[in-house]
Design a protein around this motif. Structure first.
Motif, mmCIF file in Angstrom:
data_model
loop_
_atom_site.group_PDB
_atom_site.id
_atom_site.type_symbol
_atom_site.label_atom_id
_atom_site.label_comp_id
_atom_site.label_asym_id
_atom_site.label_seq_id
_atom_site.Cartn_x
_atom_site.Cartn_y
_atom_site.Cartn_z
ATOM 1 N N HIS A 138 -22.850 -24.548 -1.167
ATOM 2 C CA HIS A 138 -23.265 -23.233 0.305
ATOM 3 C C HIS A 138 -21.349 -22.995 0.998
ATOM 4 N N GLY A 139 -21.104 -22.133 1.294
ATOM 5 C CA GLY A 139 -20.246 -22.843 1.159
ATOM 6 C C GLY A 139 -18.944 -23.274 2.193
ATOM 7 N N TRP A 184 -31.461 -17.547 1.105
ATOM 8 C CA TRP A 184 -30.690 -18.789 2.520
ATOM 9 C C TRP A 184 -31.490 -20.233 2.452
ATOM 10 N N GLY A 185 -30.786 -21.722 2.662
ATOM 11 C CA GLY A 185 -31.576 -23.009 1.854
ATOM 12 C C GLY A 185 -31.186 -24.120 3.296
ATOM 13 N N THR A 186 -31.170 -24.990 3.376
ATOM 14 C CA THR A 186 -31.424 -25.842 4.196
ATOM 15 C C THR A 186 -30.135 -27.147 3.933
ATOM 16 N N SER A 187 -29.394 -27.467 4.119
ATOM 17 C CA SER A 187 -28.191 -27.871 3.654
ATOM 18 C C SER A 187 -28.597 -29.598 3.690
ATOM 19 N N LYS A 198 -29.415 -24.674 8.403
ATOM 20 C CA LYS A 198 -29.396 -23.950 7.613
ATOM 21 C C LYS A 198 -28.132 -23.538 6.609
ATOM 22 N N ALA A 199 -28.093 -22.380 5.576
ATOM 23 C CA ALA A 199 -26.677 -22.691 5.322
ATOM 24 C C ALA A 199 -27.628 -21.438 3.807
ATOM 25 N N SER A 240 -23.025 -20.827 10.113
ATOM 26 C CA SER A 240 -23.670 -22.335 9.670
ATOM 27 C C SER A 240 -22.342 -23.187 9.161
ATOM 28 N N TYR A 241 -21.330 -22.631 8.255
ATOM 29 C CA TYR A 241 -20.476 -23.640 7.773
ATOM 30 C C TYR A 241 -19.644 -24.396 8.494
ATOM 31 N N ILE A 242 -19.637 -23.766 10.148
ATOM 32 C CA ILE A 242 -18.714 -24.308 11.903
ATOM 33 C C ILE A 242 -19.720 -25.179 12.041
#
Lengths: 116, 898
Positions: free
Chosen positions: A31-32, A71-74, A79-80, B22-24
């Motif tokens: 993810h990002g 979408w997935g889970t980190s 949620k990420a 989500s990033y934050i």
């Protein structure tokens, strides 16, 4: 409207951020947040970036079909949005890497002609 | 850059925002793990991420189609502006809706009637065959040209090289009995080839074919769709059944489809003409002809082909007994083929184009009005526009915005106008002016829609660009400096509106003069003595007594006489009579031929002129109010005694013998050797037989029963006659049912047809003029109204703009009355300029409607003078109302506002 230059892009050669993102994803979906930190760490903190500027790049790559997202889970249950490389992206990465290496060699030859 | 993404960008934005969140959260988690307190951890995460709004904007920007986006923005802005000026918007929209609606409606009519092909397959190949016969004097005043005779049809059909098929036909009527009440229905009689030429397949059964044309064969008939539905409920099993037509059992062989008209005739029955070739002669030019050209053949080629056949025809058939066939050579018969469409549409084209032109002018006036409104508004927005230009808005951008606003108005006006047009056309179809051909085909089709869209956009461009040119130009910055506080408006701005008003007045004047001329025409037509009196008190109906019902001619006239007696016995009926044909009511055409006067040998080479022949009963002239100028009317004794008598019209008497009195006792004949000489016993007033607008033709009135006018040894009787009943109750349902009872008491299988009053016949002959008058009237009232609004608007705006100046003048002692006169003078000046241009333009344009005028010159000074006077008076009033406000300005008030 004047285009605002993102800090990352201003310090890096055009197209290299794309290449770095694609390279990061070779190891697997991420993810990002992970991608940003991976680039930062991988460059041993030479490339200090505002992580936000990564997202337009991700958007662009996805639009070109080089990466796909879902979408997935980190790791810590957040949620990420996960990105993964598509076959087209893999090909693109190869092409960009090759070009980049040719470019680096060429520049290297110009900067250190004596070494050859 | 894809449309898909463009439309999904709101969703994209949501997704990316969530991702940023989500990033934050993840970064904050990590910071917390490093031991930071929550607030600091969150802030550090945000810092690390950077400006999230910028990131979102970046992504949003990637999804944008720049032009569409800013256009959408302009549209929203334009709509907002229009919404915030409801008064301006509604006036502009209403003006445009009326203008566009009227134009769309009229265009739909023009399109459906004049432009669309006729509803037959490959309609462009269809033609009507007529002849010119310049050597037959009197013919042109009798009909539009020479029709075909049956023998001509056979020659043409057999030997032409240019037609796929050719047939002759006749619109008439037929008695149907044995179904319900006896009924007289419209029927089309056809030869072989006519249906083949039109090429419309039957809805059920089969066409009438060559076998049905045998003179001695079984009688057959095709039904029209409407009749099939009305009488048989659309039952397909009617094919093969017999019905009684003109007292003869006739087999139904087919049904034509819905909407099928035979050229210009609505019909219930199609019957075969079934010519007997053995009895045919050269003459009898009573048939319409429809033909289909071979592909690629032009009308000129077909004309040449038939011209070759005319001498063949003259050689192939016997002349009528006793007539020298050279007569027809002297007629110089040449084919004059016309496109069938021209035949169907007739002379209504001229009217429609005049109306279209008029309505187009109304549209121009409407555009000028909206342009004026926009100019006023742009004036008010001048500072805003200047400010935006100063802040860096390109003037292209401002032009685009102004034009877009006009486009929105145009589109809105167009949509409303379309609705108006559809409503208007439904009204038109319901009212159904009988003189308008192809009425049933009128609709708003794709072409009319395209016309509406184009008209809306072009007119929007027209009125929008005037404003755009004036206010978006590079010279706008001074407006900012002036700040609207300049003493009075610039002269140039003034001029733009002045020019528009002058143009409006000029256009309105042209239209008013046009409708003024039509009004004068109508008035002139009304004063023409048609040759009969009080048509509203003349009840008409037609009865045909077929030979299959009553064989003996004398029995026919006795039956007609009996009907007359019964009719005369109806209460309040002051007179009743019958004739073969009432004035202005010629159905398929007149009966006509040549006559000669005894003792007046014509020059041998000269062809005697054709005269209209009419058969009348005793008492006709008294019943219709046609004056008897000399001699006497027929009596029943004359008829039953088969006396060789004649009555002629005044113009014929003058032509042959110099005066009405001189004609009495003279003898005439139809020029055949076996024809009897007949004594002229009466001379009657001229009758406008072909309509009020046409000169009264020369008419010979034969008795409806008596010696045959061609063969002294035989008798003749008029079997189809129109009864005229003089009563104040004409047109009432009670009278009609009494008439029916009277007829049926004589014979129950006689249908009463074509029941109407003479007034209806008279009105129909004026229908074209009244239609034009009404249309031009509506258009010119609209034009006058819009023009007056234009003047009113300009003057009242000028007053409001110059309040400061007026205040100063008043403060310095100017008399208020003088100030309001100043504005009225300005308004009158504009109106006068418009009037001068308008009169000049009308002088040219009204020449185009010369064919529609009667008894009035296109340059009629009375019309021009009166209309100009009315317009200038209206302009004075329109200027006076706002100018009065100038005088009412309170100097203290306006000067304090400084």
């Amino acid at each position: 409207m004047p285009r605002r230059e993102s800090p990352l892009e201003s310090e890096m050669l055009a197209g290299t951020l794309d290449m770095l993102v694609l390279q990061t994803l070779v190891l697997g979906p991420a993810h990002g947040h992970t991608i940003a930190h991976a680039i930062e760490r991988g460059s041993q903190d030479v490339l200090q970036i505002e992580h936000g500027s990564l997202y337009p790049a991700l958007h662009r790559l996805e639009d070109r079909g080089w990466i796909a997202s879902s979408w997935g889970t980190s790791e810590n249950n957040r949620k990420a949005r996960y990105y993964r490389l598509t076959p087209a992206g893999r090909k693109q990465l190869l092409a960009q890497t090759t070009r980049w290496e040719q470019l680096v060699q060429a520049i290297g030859r110009i900067l250190k002609p004596a070494a050859d | 850059m894809g449309w898909r993404r463009f439309f999904r960008r709101a969703q994209w934005d949501r997704e990316r925002s969530e991702e940023i969140e989500s990033y934050i959260r993840i970064e904050t988690d990590e910071n917390l793990a490093c031991g930071m307190p929550y607030g600091e951890a969150h802030a550090a995460a945000r810092r690390k991420f950077g400006n999230s709004t910028l990131v979102r904007e970046d992504i949003y920007g990637m999804n944008t189609l720049a032009l569409v986006d800013s256009l959408g923005h302009d549209v929203r802005y334009g709509l907002r502006l229009l919404r915030h000026n409801p008064m301006f918007t509604s006036v502009a929209l209403l003006t445009l809706a009326i203008g566009i609606g009227a134009n769309t409606a009229v265009f739909s009519v023009v399109n459906s009637v004049l432009l669309k092909p006729l509803p037959y397959p490959q309609a462009e190949q269809l033609v009507a065959v007529w002849h010119k016969a310049p050597g037959a004097p009197g013919l042109t005043s009798v009909s539009g040209g020479l029709h075909l005779s049956a023998s001509m049809y056979f020659t043409y059909a057999g030997q032409n090289r240019t037609f796929q098929s050719i047939g002759v036909w006749n619109a008439s009527t037929a008695n149907v009995t044995g179904l319900a009440e006896p009924e007289r229905v419209p029927a089309v009689y056809i030869s072989d080839g006519a249906l083949q030429a039109l090429s419309v397949p039957p809805a059920a059964g089969r066409w009438l074919g060559p076998a049905d044309q045998k003179p001695s064969g079984a009688a057959t008939v095709m039904l029209g769709y409407g009749y099939w539905q009305r009488r048989f409920g659309g039952d397909r099993s009617v094919i093969g059944r017999n019905i009684t037509i003109d007292s003869r059992p006739t087999e139904i062989v087919g049904v034509m489809p819905r909407g099928f008209r035979f050229v210009n005739a609505d019909f219930d029955l199609i019957l075969p003409l079934a010519f007997d070739r053995a009895t045919l002669r050269l003459p009898g030019f009573g048939y319409d002809c429809v033909a289909r050209l071979k592909p690629g053949v032009t009308i000129a080629q077909a004309d040449a082909d038939l011209a070759r056949l005319v001498p063949v025809w003259m050689r192939s058939w016997p002349a009528a007994p006793g007539i020298n066939p050279l007569v027809y050579e002297n007629w110089r018969i040449t084919p004059a083929i016309r496109p069938l469409k021209q035949e169907v549409v007739g002379n209504v084209g001229n009217v429609l184009w005049v109306v279209m032109g008029t309505i187009g002018m109304v549209m121009l006036i409407a555009c000028a009005n909206v342009a004026n409104l926009l100019l006023v508004r742009a004036e008010a927005r001048q500072q805003e526009l200047a400010l935006r230009a100063a802040l860096g808005a390109g003037w292209g951008r401002i032009v685009r915005e102004l034009l877009l606003e006009s486009m929105l108005l145009g589109a809105g006006g167009g949509a409303l106008g379309l609705a108006l047009a559809i409503a208007g056309l439904q009204f038109l179809a319901a009212v159904g002016p009988a003189s308008l051909p192809r009425l049933g085909e009128i609709s708003v089709d794709a072409r009319a829609l395209a016309f509406t869209v184009a008209l809306s956009l072009v007119s929007a461009m027209l009125f929008g660009s005037i404003t755009a040119l004036k206010y978006a130009g590079p010279g706008i910055s001074p407006a900012l400096r002036g700040g609207g506080r300049t003493a009075s408006q610039s002269r140039e701005r003034h001029r733009a509106r002045g020019v528009l008003v002058v143009a409006q007045v000029a256009l309105a004047l042209v239209l008013l003069i046009g409708s003024g001329l039509m009004m004068r025409t109508f008035q002139k037509l009304r004063t023409v003595d048609p040759g009969f009196t009080h048509p509203e008190h003349l009840q008409l109906m037609r009865i045909f007594i077929p030979p299959s019902l009553v064989r003996e001619p004398e029995q026919v006239v006795r039956m007609q006489n009996e009907i007359l007696d019964k009719l005369a016995a109806i209460p309040e009926v002051s007179g009743a009579a019958f004739t073969s044909e009432m004035p202005m009511d010629a159905g398929p055409g007149h009966d006509w031929d040549v006559i000669i006067a005894e003792g007046k040998p014509g020059i041998a080479s000269e062809v005697p002129p054709l005269r209209i022949f009419q058969s009348v009963s005793p008492g006709l002239f008294q019943t219709t109010g046609t004056g008897l100028l000399a001699g006497r009317d027929y009596t029943w004794t004359d008829l039953y005694g088969r006396r060789p008598l004649a009555i002629v019209s005044e113009n014929l008497a003058r032509e042959l013998w110099g005066s009405a009195q001189a004609a009495i006792g003279k003898r005439i004949s139809t020029a055949l050797p076996a024809a009897p000489w007949r004594e002229v016993i009466g001379v009657v007033q001229d009758v406008r037989q072909n309509g009020v607008q046409e000169p009264a033709p020369a008419i010979v009135y034969w008795p409806s029963f008596g010696q045959n006018i061609y063969l002294a040894a035989q008798v003749q009787v008029a079997r189809g006659v129109t009864f005229a009943i003089r009563t104040a109750r004409a047109g009432s349902a009670g009278l009609v049912s009494q008439i029916q009872q009277a007829v049926w008491s004589v014979n129950p299988s006689l249908p009463v047809a074509e029941v109407r009053t003479m007034q209806e016949v008279y009105n129909r002959s004026l229908a074209r003029t009244s239609f034009t008058l009404v249309m031009l009237g509506i258009a010119s009232v609209m034009a006058l109204f819009l023009g007056i609004i234009g003047i009113y608007g300009v003057i009242s705006y000028a007053v409001s703009q110059r309040r400061r100046e007026i205040g100063i003048r008043l403060a310095l002692g100017a008399p208020p009355a003088e100030l309001s006169r100043m504005f009225v003078r300005y308004g009158l000046m504009l109106a006068a300029a418009g009037a001068v241009i308008g009169v000049a333009a009308a002088g040219g344009l009204t020449q185009l409607m010369r064919a529609l005028l009667f008894g009035v010159s296109p340059l009629d000074p009375l019309t021009y003078g009166a209309v100009t006077l009315v317009l200038v008076a209206a302009a004075a009033l329109a200027s006076y109302l706002p100018a009065r406000r100038a005088a009412a300005v309170d100097p203290v008030e306006t000067l304090r506002a400084e």
